[in-house]
Structure formats: structure tokens, C-alpha cells
Design a protein around this motif. Sequence first.
Motif, mmCIF file in Angstrom:
data_model
loop_
_atom_site.group_PDB
_atom_site.id
_atom_site.type_symbol
_atom_site.label_atom_id
_atom_site.label_comp_id
_atom_site.label_asym_id
_atom_site.label_seq_id
_atom_site.Cartn_x
_atom_site.Cartn_y
_atom_site.Cartn_z
ATOM 1 N N SER A 145 33.276 44.156 34.787
ATOM 2 C CA SER A 145 32.533 43.166 35.550
ATOM 3 C C SER A 145 33.260 41.829 35.418
ATOM 4 N N MET A 146 33.890 41.399 36.507
ATOM 5 C CA MET A 146 34.696 40.182 36.489
ATOM 6 C C MET A 146 33.918 39.013 37.075
ATOM 7 N N THR A 147 33.678 37.995 36.273
ATOM 8 C CA THR A 147 32.958 36.824 36.739
ATOM 9 C C THR A 147 33.814 36.010 37.702
ATOM 10 N N VAL A 148 33.274 35.795 38.894
ATOM 11 C CA VAL A 148 33.888 34.900 39.886
ATOM 12 C C VAL A 148 32.732 34.109 40.493
ATOM 13 N N GLU A 149 32.456 32.930 39.955
ATOM 14 C CA GLU A 149 31.253 32.196 40.329
ATOM 15 C C GLU A 149 31.377 31.474 41.666
ATOM 16 N N THR A 150 32.615 31.217 42.079
ATOM 17 C CA THR A 150 32.868 30.450 43.297
ATOM 18 C C THR A 150 34.272 30.770 43.791
ATOM 19 N N ASP A 151 34.566 30.397 45.018
ATOM 20 C CA ASP A 151 35.929 30.535 45.534
ATOM 21 C C ASP A 151 36.594 29.169 45.662
ATOM 22 N N GLU A 153 38.294 26.031 43.950
ATOM 23 C CA GLU A 153 38.914 25.584 42.703
ATOM 24 C C GLU A 153 38.364 24.245 42.225
ATOM 25 N N GLU A 154 37.996 23.352 43.161
ATOM 26 C CA GLU A 154 37.469 22.056 42.732
ATOM 27 C C GLU A 154 36.120 22.202 42.032
ATOM 28 N N ILE A 155 35.354 23.213 42.445
ATOM 29 C CA ILE A 155 34.075 23.491 41.783
ATOM 30 C C ILE A 155 34.341 24.121 40.418
ATOM 31 N N LYS A 156 35.287 25.035 40.361
ATOM 32 C CA LYS A 156 35.658 25.643 39.072
ATOM 33 C C LYS A 156 36.099 24.571 38.078
ATOM 34 N N PRO A 165 42.165 30.744 36.489
ATOM 35 C CA PRO A 165 42.126 30.463 37.927
ATOM 36 C C PRO A 165 41.419 31.557 38.718
ATOM 37 N N ILE A 166 40.768 31.168 39.784
ATOM 38 C CA ILE A 166 40.025 32.120 40.618
ATOM 39 C C ILE A 166 40.949 33.174 41.212
ATOM 40 N N ALA A 167 42.095 32.739 41.723
ATOM 41 C CA ALA A 167 43.029 33.672 42.375
ATOM 42 C C ALA A 167 43.463 34.782 41.414
ATOM 43 N N ALA A 168 43.661 34.439 40.152
ATOM 44 C CA ALA A 168 44.078 35.437 39.162
ATOM 45 C C ALA A 168 42.973 36.455 38.895
ATOM 46 N N ARG A 169 41.742 36.014 38.949
ATOM 47 C CA ARG A 169 40.613 36.936 38.733
ATOM 48 C C ARG A 169 40.485 37.898 39.920
ATOM 49 N N LEU A 170 40.629 37.366 41.130
ATOM 50 C CA LEU A 170 40.546 38.220 42.318
ATOM 51 C C LEU A 170 41.675 39.247 42.314
ATOM 52 N N LYS A 171 42.867 38.806 41.919
ATOM 53 C CA LYS A 171 44.008 39.725 41.849
ATOM 54 C C LYS A 171 43.757 40.812 40.806
ATOM 55 N N LEU A 191 27.534 29.334 41.815
ATOM 56 C CA LEU A 191 27.993 27.954 41.952
ATOM 57 C C LEU A 191 28.252 27.683 43.437
ATOM 58 N N PRO A 192 28.347 26.440 43.847
ATOM 59 C CA PRO A 192 28.655 26.142 45.248
ATOM 60 C C PRO A 192 29.924 26.867 45.695
ATOM 61 N N SER A 193 29.860 27.480 46.864
ATOM 62 C CA SER A 193 30.995 28.254 47.369
ATOM 63 C C SER A 193 31.075 28.100 48.883
ATOM 64 N N SER A 194 32.135 28.650 49.468
ATOM 65 C CA SER A 194 32.330 28.527 50.913
ATOM 66 C C SER A 194 31.751 29.740 51.641
ATOM 67 N N GLU A 195 31.676 29.641 52.959
ATOM 68 C CA GLU A 195 31.200 30.769 53.762
ATOM 69 C C GLU A 195 32.156 31.946 53.680
ATOM 70 N N ALA A 196 33.411 31.675 53.345
ATOM 71 C CA ALA A 196 34.423 32.734 53.286
ATOM 72 C C ALA A 196 34.375 33.530 51.979
ATOM 73 N N PHE A 197 33.588 33.064 51.011
ATOM 74 C CA PHE A 197 33.562 33.678 49.679
ATOM 75 C C PHE A 197 33.264 35.173 49.748
ATOM 76 N N ALA A 198 32.264 35.550 50.505
ATOM 77 C CA ALA A 198 31.872 36.959 50.602
ATOM 78 C C ALA A 198 33.032 37.810 51.101
ATOM 79 N N HIS A 199 33.772 37.314 52.088
ATOM 80 C CA HIS A 199 34.904 38.064 52.635
ATOM 81 C C HIS A 199 36.032 38.200 51.610
ATOM 82 N N LYS A 200 36.238 37.160 50.829
ATOM 83 C CA LYS A 200 37.274 37.216 49.787
ATOM 84 C C LYS A 200 36.930 38.277 48.737
ATOM 85 N N LEU A 201 35.661 38.359 48.393
ATOM 86 C CA LEU A 201 35.233 39.362 47.409
ATOM 87 C C LEU A 201 35.304 40.770 47.993
#
Length: 272
Positions: A145-151, A153-156, A165-171, A191-201
Motif C-alpha cells: 500500500s503506497m501512500t500518495v496523498e496528492t499529485d 509537489e507544492e502541496i507535498k 517525491p510523488i513521481a518516484a512513488r508512482l513509478k 490532501l489538495p490535488s488536481s482533477e488529473a490525480f485520478a487518471h495518474k493513479l
Amino acid sequence: MGYECFATYPKSLLNKGTGFLTDYTHSLNPYSGCSFGCTYCYVRQMPVSLFHKKEWGTWVNIKQEAAALLRKELARAKAKGPVTIFMSSSTDPYQPVEYSEQVTRSLLTVMAEDPPDFLLVQTRSPLVRRDIDLLQELKDRVRVSMTVETDLEEIKRAFTPNAPPIAARLKTLELLAAADIPTQATIAPVLPSSEAFAHKLRAVADRVCIDDFFMGDGSGGKRTKKLGISSLYEKLGLPEWYDPSAYQLVYDRLTEVFAPGQVLVSQKGFAP
């Protein structure tokens, strides 16, 4: 390195699953303390942190001789019935010091030899990819289970500046899935995220668990409130995201791109 490490010699490793983790027979923490020091971490309000004289995020206790201890405890527990393990409940099992100390890897080696009925590995560190060989041996008895709270980086950086970094977790999710290791992306807390977050996941996972401060800190949000996290949302101009209803926006975005049953909420998403 902005944190100190200490050697400890625990008398036990497997703790009874209680509260939020009642779906598990045991929790397992290879370390105590956590160098990621996330601003919102509910463990800041728990005894392991409050009784320590140093600030949360500045210290890590490295549990010595952990593998030998787990080997004994695991055999004993399995003799009594099914064993399901949550690793970890109050620290990240892949602390930066794990690169050299390899406490978590030693525990995975024990469990690969004598598997529990189920193991959930909860982390936010790409270092988990190092242990793909051992995770593969556990087959369908494990989930990472990999925590990715947002997409964003400024929020992270605002909430978890010392986290990977978020990109490293997604990879890492992508690499684990390619190695046929069961995984999930965990948005916890929301955490606050973009509309694209779901697609990235969706590009790297086929299962998501979503949780927030109010459902997941074990006190209905009271522990988090004591940390003054709301002021950080105010400072960022995003007060609407610190609300019990905020997760619904992210949940709705997820269910638009994930299939039915692939998006789970809070405790159900962490269950075996």
C-alpha cells in the motif's frame, strides 16, 4: 541527515491488532520514530511520540536482532491460528536508514520463509522496490500500500517536505505491478490535488484506498486538530480542503476512472 538514530532491543515485535487495525491479528513496526516527520501524522499525538524527549521527525529507533525475535513470535502466533500482519502502524517500514540497516528486509526474509496468512506493507518510500524478490515469494499473501496523498509537489512540500517525491512513488507502483505484486495507491490523508490525480493513479494502480483526518486518525479528527493543521490550509488559501466532506470530491473523481469495487474508503481499504 536531519535526524538521530538509536539502537533498541525490543522484547516483542508483534502487537495485537486493535482499534483501526482490528481486521488484523497483529501490527509490526521495524522501527519506532519516523524521519519523514509529516506535519499531519497522528502518531505525533500517541505515547510513542509524546513520551520521547525529542521532536517527532528527528529520531528513529532501530530495532536490533529483529529477525530472530520475529521468527520465534511468528511461529508461536501461527500455532494459535491465522496470522494477518499490518506493517507498519506507527512508522514507515522504509525509513531512509533502512538502506543500510535492512531491518525491514530481514523481517520480510523471515516472512518469506514462514508466511503469515496476509501481510500489508504500508509505506510512502520507493525503497520498497528493492525488496521485490521477497515480496514475490509471498505471492497473493501480500499487498503493498503506497501512500500518495496528492499529485501536486507544492502541496507535498508544504505538508511533507521530507517525504519521497510523488513521481518516484508512482513509478514504484508501476514497477511492483509489473512484478505481479498486489498493490494499492493510498490517498491517506486526502490532501489538495488536481482533477488529473485520478487518471495518474489509474495509470499505475487498479486499487485505491482513500482516507482522511476525520476517518483515519483514530480519534475522529481530534488528534489532527491538536496539531493545528487547519492553519496550514488557511495559509495555503485552501480551507475548504480541511473538512469532513473534502474526501467526497476526490472519491467522485476516482470512481469516474476506476471500475466498481476498485475504490475503497478508510478502514475497509486497509483490511486484508
